[in-house]
Design a protein around this motif. Structure first.
Motif, mmCIF file in Angstrom:
data_model
loop_
_atom_site.group_PDB
_atom_site.id
_atom_site.type_symbol
_atom_site.label_atom_id
_atom_site.label_comp_id
_atom_site.label_asym_id
_atom_site.label_seq_id
_atom_site.Cartn_x
_atom_site.Cartn_y
_atom_site.Cartn_z
ATOM 1 N N GLY A 241 -34.573 18.537 10.939
ATOM 2 C CA GLY A 241 -35.341 18.918 12.123
ATOM 3 C C GLY A 241 -34.995 18.099 13.352
ATOM 4 O O GLY A 241 -33.824 17.924 13.694
ATOM 5 N N ASP A 242 -36.031 17.565 13.995
ATOM 6 C CA ASP A 242 -35.852 16.829 15.246
ATOM 7 C C ASP A 242 -35.557 15.343 15.037
ATOM 8 O O ASP A 242 -35.471 14.594 16.008
ATOM 9 N N ARG A 243 -35.441 14.905 13.817
ATOM 10 C CA ARG A 243 -35.130 13.495 13.576
ATOM 11 C C ARG A 243 -33.738 13.134 14.121
ATOM 12 O O ARG A 243 -32.861 13.986 14.214
ATOM 13 N N GLU A 244 -33.543 11.848 14.426
ATOM 14 C CA GLU A 244 -32.183 11.384 14.669
ATOM 15 C C GLU A 244 -31.371 11.614 13.405
ATOM 16 O O GLU A 244 -31.896 11.582 12.292
ATOM 17 N N LYS A 245 -30.066 11.794 13.578
ATOM 18 C CA LYS A 245 -29.189 12.141 12.460
ATOM 19 C C LYS A 245 -27.984 11.207 12.475
ATOM 20 O O LYS A 245 -27.190 11.230 13.419
ATOM 21 N N TRP A 246 -27.838 10.413 11.419
ATOM 22 C CA TRP A 246 -26.786 9.401 11.356
ATOM 23 C C TRP A 246 -25.878 9.650 10.163
ATOM 24 O O TRP A 246 -26.330 10.006 9.082
ATOM 25 N N HIS A 247 -24.576 9.415 10.386
ATOM 26 C CA HIS A 247 -23.647 9.286 9.262
ATOM 27 C C HIS A 247 -23.485 7.795 9.027
ATOM 28 O O HIS A 247 -22.889 7.088 9.830
ATOM 29 N N THR A 248 -23.999 7.319 7.905
ATOM 30 C CA THR A 248 -24.132 5.877 7.708
ATOM 31 C C THR A 248 -23.066 5.276 6.794
ATOM 32 O O THR A 248 -23.178 4.110 6.431
ATOM 33 N N GLU A 249 -22.051 6.056 6.455
ATOM 34 C CA GLU A 249 -20.973 5.447 5.671
ATOM 35 C C GLU A 249 -19.711 6.312 5.741
ATOM 36 O O GLU A 249 -19.228 6.832 4.729
ATOM 37 N N LEU A 250 -19.175 6.455 6.929
ATOM 38 C CA LEU A 250 -17.898 7.137 7.083
ATOM 39 C C LEU A 250 -16.816 6.384 6.315
ATOM 40 O O LEU A 250 -16.747 5.156 6.380
ATOM 41 N N HIS A 251 -15.971 7.137 5.620
ATOM 42 C CA HIS A 251 -14.883 6.520 4.877
ATOM 43 C C HIS A 251 -13.539 7.045 5.372
ATOM 44 O O HIS A 251 -13.420 8.188 5.790
ATOM 45 N N TRP A 252 -12.553 6.180 5.311
ATOM 46 C CA TRP A 252 -11.178 6.530 5.652
ATOM 47 C C TRP A 252 -10.429 6.584 4.325
ATOM 48 O O TRP A 252 -9.844 5.622 3.880
ATOM 49 N N ASP A 253 -10.487 7.758 3.668
ATOM 50 C CA ASP A 253 -9.870 7.820 2.351
ATOM 51 C C ASP A 253 -9.075 9.102 2.179
ATOM 52 O O ASP A 253 -9.202 10.050 2.960
ATOM 53 N N SER A 254 -8.238 9.114 1.169
ATOM 54 C CA SER A 254 -7.290 10.199 0.980
ATOM 55 C C SER A 254 -7.992 11.478 0.548
ATOM 56 O O SER A 254 -9.069 11.470 -0.015
ATOM 57 N N HIS A 255 -7.307 12.594 0.788
ATOM 58 C CA HIS A 255 -7.868 13.913 0.483
ATOM 59 C C HIS A 255 -6.761 14.782 -0.098
ATOM 60 O O HIS A 255 -5.706 14.940 0.516
ATOM 61 N N GLY A 256 -7.002 15.341 -1.246
ATOM 62 C CA GLY A 256 -6.081 16.346 -1.765
ATOM 63 C C GLY A 256 -4.809 15.776 -2.364
ATOM 64 O O GLY A 256 -4.620 15.810 -3.581
ATOM 65 N N ASP A 257 -3.950 15.253 -1.561
ATOM 66 C CA ASP A 257 -2.640 14.798 -2.002
ATOM 67 C C ASP A 257 -2.774 13.482 -2.769
ATOM 68 O O ASP A 257 -3.151 12.465 -2.197
ATOM 69 N N PRO A 258 -2.455 13.461 -4.069
ATOM 70 C CA PRO A 258 -2.602 12.215 -4.834
ATOM 71 C C PRO A 258 -1.668 11.114 -4.363
ATOM 72 O O PRO A 258 -1.875 9.946 -4.683
ATOM 73 N N LYS A 259 -0.630 11.479 -3.596
ATOM 74 C CA LYS A 259 0.299 10.483 -3.079
ATOM 75 C C LYS A 259 -0.174 9.877 -1.749
ATOM 76 O O LYS A 259 0.419 8.937 -1.251
ATOM 77 N N ALA A 260 -1.220 10.453 -1.194
ATOM 78 C CA ALA A 260 -1.717 9.950 0.093
ATOM 79 C C ALA A 260 -2.302 8.554 -0.081
ATOM 80 O O ALA A 260 -2.916 8.239 -1.096
ATOM 81 N N THR A 261 -2.119 7.733 0.917
ATOM 82 C CA THR A 261 -2.673 6.381 0.927
ATOM 83 C C THR A 261 -3.573 6.233 2.135
ATOM 84 O O THR A 261 -3.634 7.115 2.991
ATOM 85 N N ASN A 262 -4.269 5.115 2.216
ATOM 86 C CA ASN A 262 -5.132 4.880 3.371
ATOM 87 C C ASN A 262 -4.342 4.758 4.664
ATOM 88 O O ASN A 262 -4.918 4.809 5.752
ATOM 89 N N ASP A 263 -3.015 4.583 4.558
ATOM 90 C CA ASP A 263 -2.185 4.455 5.744
ATOM 91 C C ASP A 263 -1.411 5.736 6.051
ATOM 92 O O ASP A 263 -0.597 5.767 6.964
ATOM 93 N N SER A 264 -1.656 6.803 5.287
ATOM 94 C CA SER A 264 -0.890 8.035 5.472
ATOM 95 C C SER A 264 -1.481 8.886 6.592
ATOM 96 O O SER A 264 -2.663 8.792 6.916
ATOM 97 N N MET A 265 -0.645 9.752 7.153
ATOM 98 C CA MET A 265 -1.112 10.633 8.215
ATOM 99 C C MET A 265 -2.125 11.639 7.683
ATOM 100 O O MET A 265 -3.079 11.983 8.368
ATOM 101 N N GLU A 266 -1.925 12.135 6.443
ATOM 102 C CA GLU A 266 -2.892 13.088 5.905
ATOM 103 C C GLU A 266 -4.273 12.462 5.769
ATOM 104 O O GLU A 266 -5.287 13.081 6.089
ATOM 105 N N THR A 267 -4.313 11.228 5.311
ATOM 106 C CA THR A 267 -5.592 10.533 5.208
ATOM 107 C C THR A 267 -6.245 10.415 6.574
ATOM 108 O O THR A 267 -7.450 10.636 6.730
ATOM 109 N N ALA A 268 -5.463 10.076 7.581
ATOM 110 C CA ALA A 268 -5.996 9.956 8.935
ATOM 111 C C ALA A 268 -6.552 11.281 9.426
ATOM 112 O O ALA A 268 -7.654 11.346 9.984
ATOM 113 N N VAL A 269 -5.798 12.347 9.229
ATOM 114 C CA VAL A 269 -6.252 13.661 9.693
ATOM 115 C C VAL A 269 -7.568 14.044 9.028
ATOM 116 O O VAL A 269 -8.524 14.475 9.699
ATOM 117 N N CYS A 270 -7.648 13.875 7.707
ATOM 118 C CA CYS A 270 -8.882 14.238 7.004
ATOM 119 C C CYS A 270 -10.062 13.383 7.457
ATOM 120 O O CYS A 270 -11.195 13.871 7.545
#
Length: 415
Positions: A241-270
């Motif tokens: 509803g009208d409450r403030e809305k926070w994302h309280t734990e954004l993560h920078w982690d890989s998605h989909g590609d098992p070869k992706a790392t935290n330093d990969s472009m795919e991880t950054a895009v996701c």
């Protein structure tokens, strides 16, 4: 590799149009997370603290409530072992010295099936009357340290702990805590919930909404790049509803590609797209897990994704591919306005497509001075390729967006 610069004129081109007068929900809460690995101790290096709170403008810090198996800071009712909190309290005092209005956001520390001390639990999870005592003890301890807590999360990723704090239990804990804080002469913090690992799980917010309870002041969610459950996020936010809305734990982690790392472009895009999902849905508070001063590509990109959003307005943007962020290989653009500084993002994750002479245009107003651009690609420098661009006809500029790149443009605008 494409270096940013002024492109030659073209007879026809697609456009990205930014609407400075059409604003979303202002991002007025940006937190640094002491719960990240070693964060309080890094933060006590005064340079990093000043960078976050003065230069970047962060205005809050999330800190831990212990009483876990590995940090048994609350061995019994009425007892707080302060040695477990000294790292955090030292950092919080430094933060308040640098920025006196720093928001202190206290959140229960996760420690799997030892997240809550035995004396607070029964067979079905935490006992509201007893767990409320632990939280009241913590608030009283913090007040004694000169650090009154502003915001409180009584749970953290229920999926991975034994507390089983479902909506009714949440309500009962908060009601008892209100009674205890009044009895002890403590200020009752605002309550953020429900802070689970994934949005929409077990219809938590729908059930809470049916209780018609006023025991949640702020909606807090964890929303991960690996599982961008956008429709469930929308549903939870509707129940918020009208409450403030926070994302309280954004993560920078890989998605989909098992070869992706935290330093990969795919991880950054996701990670960018997960962040933008939240901003698109009107979330006004943001915080990364493990936001670091290290100088690798991940952290250069994370800072570039975040700092222009602090106390900024999201703006309406249209581009040739539309606004959806489902297909990673589409062109994705967003814009944010801090004062008269406009930051425009462009992600071209398609490894086969180059956008040539792409025009970026203001729907209203004009560009004052040159545009500073920075572009990241696989194999490029950690800090990105840097260049300047001259505006075209005062209200637009043109660039090439190479395949597999993330670009950020910073410019001043005038009415």
């Amino acid at each position: 590799m494409v270096v940013l610069g002024l492109c030659a004129a073209a007879d026809a081109y697609d456009e990205v149009v930014v609407f400075p007068k059409e604003k979303g929900v202002k991002i007025d809460r940006f937190f640094y997370d002491f719960k990240s690995p070693s964060a309080p101790w890094k933060f006590t290096q005064k340079g990093w603290a000043k960078t976050l709170l003065e230069e970047y403008g962060f205005n809050g810090i999330r800190t831990s409530i212990y009483g876990t198996g590995s940090k048994p800071a609350h061995p019994e009712p009425g007892v707080v072992l302060e040695e477990y909190y000294q790292g955090e309290t030292k950092g919080l005092k430094l933060a308040r010295k640098i920025r006196p209005n720093t928001i202190i956001f206290a959140s229960k520390k996760l420690d799997n099936t030892q997240s809550f001390p035995d004396w607070t639990k029964g067979a079905k999870g935490v006992i509201p009357e007893k767990y409320a005592i632990l939280v009241a003890d913590y608030l009283e301890y913090m007040k004694g340290e000169g650090l009154e807590v502003d915001v409180l999360a009584i749970d953290n990723e229920r999926r991975f702990n034994e507390g089983n704090i479902m909506p009714e239990t949440h309500r009962d804990v908060v009601l008892e805590l209100r009674r205890l804080t009044a009895e002890r002469g403590l200020r009752m913090p605002k309550v953020v919930g429900h802070e689970d690992y994934a949005v929409g799980r077990h219809k938590w917010m729908e059930t809470f909404d049916s209780l018609q309870s006023d025991t949640m002041d702020i909606f807090g969610a964890h929303y991960y790049p690996r599982a961008r459950l956008l429709e469930k996020l929308k549903s939870d936010l509707a129940y918020a509803g009208d409450r403030e809305k926070w994302h309280t734990e954004l993560h920078w982690d890989s998605h989909g590609d098992p070869k992706a790392t935290n330093d990969s472009m795919e991880t950054a895009v996701c990670s960018f797209l997960a962040l933008w999902d939240c901003v698109d849905q009107g979330m006004n508070g943001l915080m990364w897990w493990d936001f670091s001063p290290k100088k690798n590509r991940r952290n250069h990109l994370m800072h570039a994704a975040s700092v222009p959003l602090v106390n900024a307005w999201p703006l309406k943007v249209i581009d040739p591919d539309g606004a959806e962020t489902v297909d990673l290989n589409q062109l994705h653009t967003r814009a944010f306005l801090q004062g008269d500084t406009l930051t425009i993002y462009a992600i071209n994750h398609d490894s086969a497509k180059e956008w040539k002479d792409l025009r970026f245009k203001l729907a209203t107003g004009r560009i004052a001075g040159k545009i500073e651009g920075r572009q990241w690609s696989d194999g490029g420098p950690a800090e990105g390729n840097v260049g300047t661009i001259k505006p075209f006809m005062r209200g637009s500029f043109r660039v090439n967006l190479a395949p597999g790149t993330i670009s950020v443009f910073s410019l001043n605008i005038k009415p």
